[in-house]
Design a protein around this motif. Sequence first.
Motif, PDB file in Angstrom:
ATOM      1  N   GLY A 105      -3.988   1.958  -2.831  1.00  0.00           N
ATOM      2  CA  GLY A 105      -4.417   0.577  -2.698  1.00  0.00           C
ATOM      3  C   GLY A 105      -4.917   0.183  -1.324  1.00  0.00           C
ATOM      4  O   GLY A 105      -5.039  -1.014  -1.041  1.00  0.00           O
ATOM      5  N   ASN A 156      -5.791 -10.041  -5.235  1.00  0.00           N
ATOM      6  CA  ASN A 156      -5.494 -10.064  -3.807  1.00  0.00           C
ATOM      7  C   ASN A 156      -6.770  -9.902  -2.986  1.00  0.00           C
ATOM      8  O   ASN A 156      -7.004 -10.622  -1.999  1.00  0.00           O
ATOM      9  N   ARG A 157      -7.633  -8.967  -3.388  1.00  0.00           N
ATOM     10  CA  ARG A 157      -8.881  -8.760  -2.655  1.00  0.00           C
ATOM     11  C   ARG A 157      -9.828  -9.937  -2.848  1.00  0.00           C
ATOM     12  O   ARG A 157     -10.568 -10.293  -1.922  1.00  0.00           O
ATOM     13  N   LEU A 199     -13.984  -2.940  -7.477  1.00  0.00           N
ATOM     14  CA  LEU A 199     -12.595  -2.913  -7.017  1.00  0.00           C
ATOM     15  C   LEU A 199     -12.152  -4.285  -6.521  1.00  0.00           C
ATOM     16  O   LEU A 199     -10.996  -4.685  -6.718  1.00  0.00           O
ATOM     17  N   ILE A 200     -13.049  -5.011  -5.879  1.00  0.00           N
ATOM     18  CA  ILE A 200     -12.700  -6.353  -5.407  1.00  0.00           C
ATOM     19  C   ILE A 200     -12.564  -7.317  -6.581  1.00  0.00           C
ATOM     20  O   ILE A 200     -11.645  -8.139  -6.635  1.00  0.00           O
ATOM     21  N   ASN A 229       0.845  -1.199   0.000  1.00  0.00           N
ATOM     22  CA  ASN A 229       0.000   0.000   0.000  1.00  0.00           C
ATOM     23  C   ASN A 229       0.878   1.245   0.000  1.00  0.00           C
ATOM     24  O   ASN A 229       1.724   1.426   0.890  1.00  0.00           O
ATOM     25  N   THR A 260     -11.672  -6.733  -9.625  1.00  0.00           N
ATOM     26  CA  THR A 260     -10.518  -6.470 -10.481  1.00  0.00           C
ATOM     27  C   THR A 260      -9.192  -6.671  -9.761  1.00  0.00           C
ATOM     28  O   THR A 260      -8.138  -6.423 -10.349  1.00  0.00           O
ATOM     29  N   SER A 261      -9.207  -7.101  -8.510  1.00  0.00           N
ATOM     30  CA  SER A 261      -7.981  -7.295  -7.747  1.00  0.00           C
ATOM     31  C   SER A 261      -7.900  -8.746  -7.276  1.00  0.00           C
ATOM     32  O   SER A 261      -8.733  -9.175  -6.460  1.00  0.00           O
TER      33      SER A 261
END
Length: 442
Positions: free
Chosen positions: A208, A254-255, A248-249, A144, A251-252
């Motif tokens: 991030g 990690n999330r 956002l979740i 981050n 497209t990530s």
Amino acid sequence: MPAEKSSAVRSRRPAPPGSAGRGSPAPRAPRGGVRRLYEQARRAWDRPLTAYYVILGSSLLITVLGLVMVYSASMIQALNIDKSSTYFFGKQFVAAVIGGALMLIASRMPVKLHRALAYPMLMITVFLMVLVQVPGIGMSVNGNQNWLYLGGPFQLQPSEFGKLALILWGADLLARKQDKRLLTQWKHMLVPLVPVAFMLLGLIMLGGDMGTAIILTAILFGLLWLAGAPTRLFAGVLGSAAALAALLIWTSPNRMSRLSCMGIIGEPDPDDGCWQAAHGIYALASGGWFGSGLGASVEKWGQLPEPHTDFIFAITGEELGLAGTLSVLALFAALGYAGIRVAGRTEDPFVRYAAGGVTTWIMAQAVINIGAVLGLLPIAGVPLPLFSYGGSALLPTMFAVGLMIAFARNDPAARAALAVRRPGVRWKTMRRRVTKRPSGER
């Protein structure tokens, strides 16, 4: 006649206990005990200074217990990086001392001065959050980009101060609009509060840090709710935020991996994203009723990542057991209820919005952190307020607690109660009034 008289007297004597006949009803137990205790507790809670003492006491107890658990949970982490076992504890202790001074200053400041600080704090915070994104100035920690290097071992996370800035500025804005009776129009309720909040959210998401963005969104919803936003307007803003969060979740990776770790069962691989969530549950499960003892945690020896920050609640459950975790939950519940009381009993709109915003901030962040440790929510990477390691999170939170203490002290009934408790006034009010008698009279 004597026999009749003695028999009449004998008949009027009360029957001894347990001598009731089979047909007579058994004596009932008095019911006034529970009711009397309830009335005493209710009167104690309705006292003018109750909220003041509850906020002060619960926040200090959480901070002190947090210092103890930071020392216990961070010892192995400090030794692993070739530092003293008190390395993280020392930094947290310094932050707690500075935060205590900030809390004392905030609790003594008048409400007008708090309102005067709203705009300067917002502008300074936005400037620092912009500096975070400048290459060579901002730092990246755990992926981050939301830190500023201050020299030596000290760093600063401006987004933590963004929560406090949004609360003060938003409360002042809504209070001024309420005084002008403009909050009945939806455009005045949303503008410029929502655009400024979205600007802060954008700066946070550039780094991030979705966990802090979630807390900031909760603060925004809390302010809109306190301002009396219509259900349709509130639902529209909430739906837009939920859709943006889902995007956002999605497209990530990690999330998405953090979302998939909710309710995990089994033993994941060390390289799996669910390793931290699983070992947080293991730490809580191994604590039992009263824990393994302070300092006797097993998971902090390298099994559980971030034991002194995001997952300090898991180490608390392992070392202090269910009794320790329930004590922490009770302290947060008391702090939240006292904050609601301050916001609900005031006539000042700024105090209501600011106290409600601070309560929303602390309670939402505590629920998200504890929910992630319990496996009920995704891991958002937010610390437990006043408890986890981190000076950037501790300083604004303690200032916000001082803000609520100031609001509790400024209540008219509380001011009168505090004035009576001053030494000089107390002596005059508690002194017996004795009527002068003529000389020689005893």
